[in-house]
Scaffold this motif. Sequence first.
Motif, PDB file in Angstrom:
ATOM      1  N   THR A   1     -60.072  56.705  34.948  1.00 21.24           N
ATOM      2  CA  THR A   1     -59.949  57.404  33.676  1.00 21.24           C
ATOM      3  C   THR A   1     -60.522  58.813  33.774  1.00 21.24           C
TER       4      THR A   1
ATOM      5  N   VAL B   1     -57.999  60.996  35.566  1.00 18.02           N
ATOM      6  CA  VAL B   1     -56.878  61.411  34.723  1.00 18.02           C
ATOM      7  C   VAL B   1     -57.336  62.427  33.675  1.00 18.02           C
TER       8      VAL B   1
ATOM      9  N   ALA C   1     -57.802  65.800  35.228  1.00 13.41           N
ATOM     10  CA  ALA C   1     -56.491  66.360  35.546  1.00 13.41           C
ATOM     11  C   ALA C   1     -55.807  66.864  34.288  1.00 13.41           C
ATOM     12  N   ALA C   2     -55.870  66.062  33.231  1.00 14.25           N
ATOM     13  CA  ALA C   2     -55.215  66.460  31.983  1.00 14.25           C
ATOM     14  C   ALA C   2     -55.841  67.730  31.429  1.00 14.25           C
TER      15      ALA C   2
ATOM     16  N   LEU D   1     -53.925  71.102  30.891  1.00 12.46           N
ATOM     17  CA  LEU D   1     -53.835  71.708  29.556  1.00 12.46           C
ATOM     18  C   LEU D   1     -54.320  73.158  29.589  1.00 12.46           C
TER      19      LEU D   1
ATOM     20  N   THR E   1     -53.376  67.246  20.805  1.00 15.31           N
ATOM     21  CA  THR E   1     -53.513  66.487  22.049  1.00 15.31           C
ATOM     22  C   THR E   1     -54.753  65.593  22.036  1.00 15.31           C
TER      23      THR E   1
ATOM     24  N   VAL F   1     -54.046  62.059  21.398  1.00 14.38           N
ATOM     25  CA  VAL F   1     -53.425  61.392  22.544  1.00 14.38           C
ATOM     26  C   VAL F   1     -54.482  61.009  23.576  1.00 14.38           C
ATOM     27  N   LEU F   2     -55.373  61.935  23.855  1.00 16.66           N
ATOM     28  CA  LEU F   2     -56.399  61.672  24.859  1.00 16.66           C
ATOM     29  C   LEU F   2     -57.336  60.551  24.422  1.00 16.66           C
TER      30      LEU F   2
ATOM     31  N   ALA G   1     -56.529  57.876  23.238  1.00 15.32           N
ATOM     32  CA  ALA G   1     -55.955  56.606  23.691  1.00 15.32           C
ATOM     33  C   ALA G   1     -56.457  56.239  25.082  1.00 15.32           C
ATOM     34  N   ILE G   2     -56.812  57.266  25.829  1.00 16.51           N
ATOM     35  CA  ILE G   2     -57.357  57.009  27.167  1.00 16.51           C
ATOM     36  C   ILE G   2     -58.806  56.562  27.079  1.00 16.51           C
TER      37      ILE G   2
ATOM     38  N   GLU H   1     -56.889  48.126  23.566  1.00 13.06           N
ATOM     39  CA  GLU H   1     -55.534  47.854  24.012  1.00 13.06           C
ATOM     40  C   GLU H   1     -55.339  46.378  24.341  1.00 13.06           C
TER      41      GLU H   1
ATOM     42  N   VAL I   1     -49.428  66.206  26.710  1.00 12.00           N
ATOM     43  CA  VAL I   1     -50.548  65.705  27.518  1.00 12.00           C
ATOM     44  C   VAL I   1     -50.054  65.129  28.841  1.00 12.00           C
TER      45      VAL I   1
ATOM     46  N   ALA J   1     -49.224  67.863  31.215  1.00  9.31           N
ATOM     47  CA  ALA J   1     -50.460  68.485  31.685  1.00  9.31           C
ATOM     48  C   ALA J   1     -51.163  67.601  32.696  1.00  9.31           C
ATOM     49  N   ALA J   2     -51.221  66.330  32.400  1.00  7.56           N
ATOM     50  CA  ALA J   2     -51.901  65.417  33.313  1.00  7.56           C
ATOM     51  C   ALA J   2     -51.202  65.368  34.663  1.00  7.56           C
TER      52      ALA J   2
ATOM     53  N   GLY K   1     -51.935  68.550  36.486  1.00  9.47           N
ATOM     54  CA  GLY K   1     -53.323  68.509  36.944  1.00  9.47           C
ATOM     55  C   GLY K   1     -53.495  67.560  38.114  1.00  9.47           C
ATOM     56  N   LEU K   2     -52.847  66.408  38.043  1.00  6.39           N
ATOM     57  CA  LEU K   2     -52.952  65.459  39.147  1.00  6.39           C
ATOM     58  C   LEU K   2     -52.345  66.037  40.426  1.00  6.39           C
TER      59      LEU K   2
ATOM     60  N   HIS L   1     -54.920  68.348  41.860  1.00 11.37           N
ATOM     61  CA  HIS L   1     -56.050  67.635  42.472  1.00 11.37           C
ATOM     62  C   HIS L   1     -55.614  66.894  43.727  1.00 11.37           C
TER      63      HIS L   1
ATOM     64  N   VAL M   1     -54.029  54.061  33.731  1.00 13.59           N
ATOM     65  CA  VAL M   1     -54.642  54.882  32.688  1.00 13.59           C
ATOM     66  C   VAL M   1     -53.570  55.583  31.860  1.00 13.59           C
TER      67      VAL M   1
ATOM     68  N   ARG N   1     -49.872  49.558  20.822  1.00 15.28           N
ATOM     69  CA  ARG N   1     -50.719  48.365  20.943  1.00 15.28           C
ATOM     70  C   ARG N   1     -52.142  48.669  20.477  1.00 15.28           C
ATOM     71  N   GLU N   2     -52.380  49.931  20.347  1.00 17.25           N
ATOM     72  CA  GLU N   2     -53.755  50.344  20.112  1.00 17.25           C
ATOM     73  C   GLU N   2     -54.250  50.030  18.702  1.00 17.25           C
TER      74      GLU N   2
END
Lengths: 190, 190, 190, 190
Positions: free
Chosen positions: A147, A150, A153-154, A158, A173, A176-177, A179-180, A186, B150, B153-154, B157-158, B161, B176, B185-186
Amino acid sequence: MERIATERGREVRRGLLAAAVELITELGWNAVSTRILAERAGVRPGLVHYHFASLPALLNEAATGAIARFADTAPLTAELSLDDGLDLLVGTIAEAPGAISLLFSETYLAATRDPDLRRRVGELTAAFNSSLAGWLASHGHPAPSPTATVLTAALDGLALHKALDPALDLVGTKAVLRAILHPEREGNPS
Amino acid sequence: MERIATERGREVRRGLLAAAVELITELGWNAVSTRILAERAGVRPGLVHYHFASLPALLNEAATGAIARFADTAPLTAELSLDDGLDLLVGTIAEAPGAISLLFSETYLAATRDPDLRRRVGELTAAFNSSLAGWLASHGHPAPSPTATVLTAALDGLALHKALDPALDLVGTKAVLRAILHPEREGNPS
Amino acid sequence: MERIATERGREVRRGLLAAAVELITELGWNAVSTRILAERAGVRPGLVHYHFASLPALLNEAATGAIARFADTAPLTAELSLDDGLDLLVGTIAEAPGAISLLFSETYLAATRDPDLRRRVGELTAAFNSSLAGWLASHGHPAPSPTATVLTAALDGLALHKALDPALDLVGTKAVLRAILHPEREGNPS
Amino acid sequence: MERIATERGREVRRGLLAAAVELITELGWNAVSTRILAERAGVRPGLVHYHFASLPALLNEAATGAIARFADTAPLTAELSLDDGLDLLVGTIAEAPGAISLLFSETYLAATRDPDLRRRVGELTAAFNSSLAGWLASHGHPAPSPTATVLTAALDGLALHKALDPALDLVGTKAVLRAILHPEREGNPS
DNA sequence: CATGAATGAGTTTTCATTCAT
DNA sequence: CATGAATGAAAACTCATTCAT
């Protein structure tokens, strides 16, 4: 009193490093030349190579120093809630006119071609990632390490996109983040 | 008969653009020179400026062309499940030894300083983002647009990296990212 | 007590001169810089110009000093037989890994462009030549002066070639040089 | 007609090489800079690196070319008597105002620090030495090879000394060198 | 005596671009 | 269409020397 000259020297060094950080984000890593750097720092071009072995060495030191300083000023302690931490992290991207946020991408790309820089940047990102993962773990996150990867990286991505399009909505955003950060909800709604 | 020459010219153009894409990822945007480019493409240096107005124009065309081609070859249709789509997207980063993935970051950073490139890149990313958002919407995602932002962006970014640390575990990150794709589901399914 | 400082000063001077001799042969006359010199001598760069008026002045003094010292340590007295003297002279070239032997050539070439050095070197070579001629005369050589000239030239030339090709057989050349030292046998064996 | 540009290019190349040979002897190998070289050749500084990969490459080619040309223009054929050959060899040193004679020493010293140049110079000197030895052998010399070595060294050394002291009497040295060429008279006349 | 900061001219080299052919 | 010579500016870096402390 002999120290006065030494003191001035240290000041010049600091000035050059600060100018380098500015210019890397403004012009891009490879467009920072000794002349431009000296002009921005307000010193004569010859001084650059008096204080630093080479231009890459100067840029490496400036970039890694700035990144290290950044990590220190954004402390993710257990007391900080997940949502507040996210606000803090995303907030750093929104601040400053595209300035510091580009430094990371510029430095990563430069590190791709400079083994020495790669090593130093690798250490810094590893430290930041592990600190981030620790923070997540302290809040009971089930998968802190991937996590953190990610999330970092995000954020870097961004920052890159934000520099390209200043109108980018970062606030949207955050949801959205989140949720991570809260995956525990979940799957098992009970 | 004149067609032959015209055909050759087109070939040279294509060769230069292909060489530019390679070199941008290998050496970095600013390190691509006319001479190196000509050598890689197997043509004489003089030809570069015969086919292109300037070196930046060539690089812009090469980069935007490659990015556009990439978006076309990764079609996110409604038939594609969320998980399969995620596999596809993350897979593109894992492939190729850091090659194409760096092109995006290089191009974004270059676009930061070139208005013309910024416009073109902006159009491409907007198109990709909206296609990604459409795909998410077709699967009933409640917040397709910021999620697409997002996710892109992720991924960028990945890629950055991953180029820095080839040992980076991309597989672990998929789980993730899935939290972003399945927010329904959240929390409160009510 | 002030003597201590004075003593240190003299030591530094000597150290710089010794370092200069080493570096002239290693890097070549024109490649000896103040910084490299200071580093080799283990002193700070600023000290070089404290003890010497200029870099050329330092190099001139170092080179002429070393050459003068060399002439003193290879005394060709009348007691020394021609063959033993030849062994001694050729031996100096074979010793030391190309080190001191190159000093002569470097100094001669530098003297070509520096009137002051030329004068000093001229005096030294004249003295050595006349000492060599005296030695030859003491052994009854019929043409001591031109023979000394040729012998010195041959030795300098051999040193130059030896530096270029360390495998050069100097032993074999002794027999040839003996023909110069024993011309009396020539022609009239009677 | 397209050849006209190519022809001019070749001319410029030749001009640069010729200027390099002049300047090496006038200023010394390490004092030949691109700017000085371009000025002497009458071209703009930028052209130097258009025609040559680097300054050392240019100097190496210029020096070895001149040395090779020299060896070709002093042909030691069997028809040439020993004494006439000696006149020819010593004569080349006397001619030209110290010019070409210094080229050899400068090149030898430069070759000491440049492996590529050392190889090329080694081949040239080996060829010259063997041609000289062959000439000596054709006249019945009993030890052609070491004699050629000593003779070449003596000539190089005399050139060096002559440059230092233009008043040096080369005529007187011929008689001495003759003792090397006619060793058969030496010792055992039977 | 010694230091280290500073300077300005110097070095080699690379570059995008132009243009005659 | 293509070539290769040419140009002028700029790059990084090194240097001998000066000087305040």
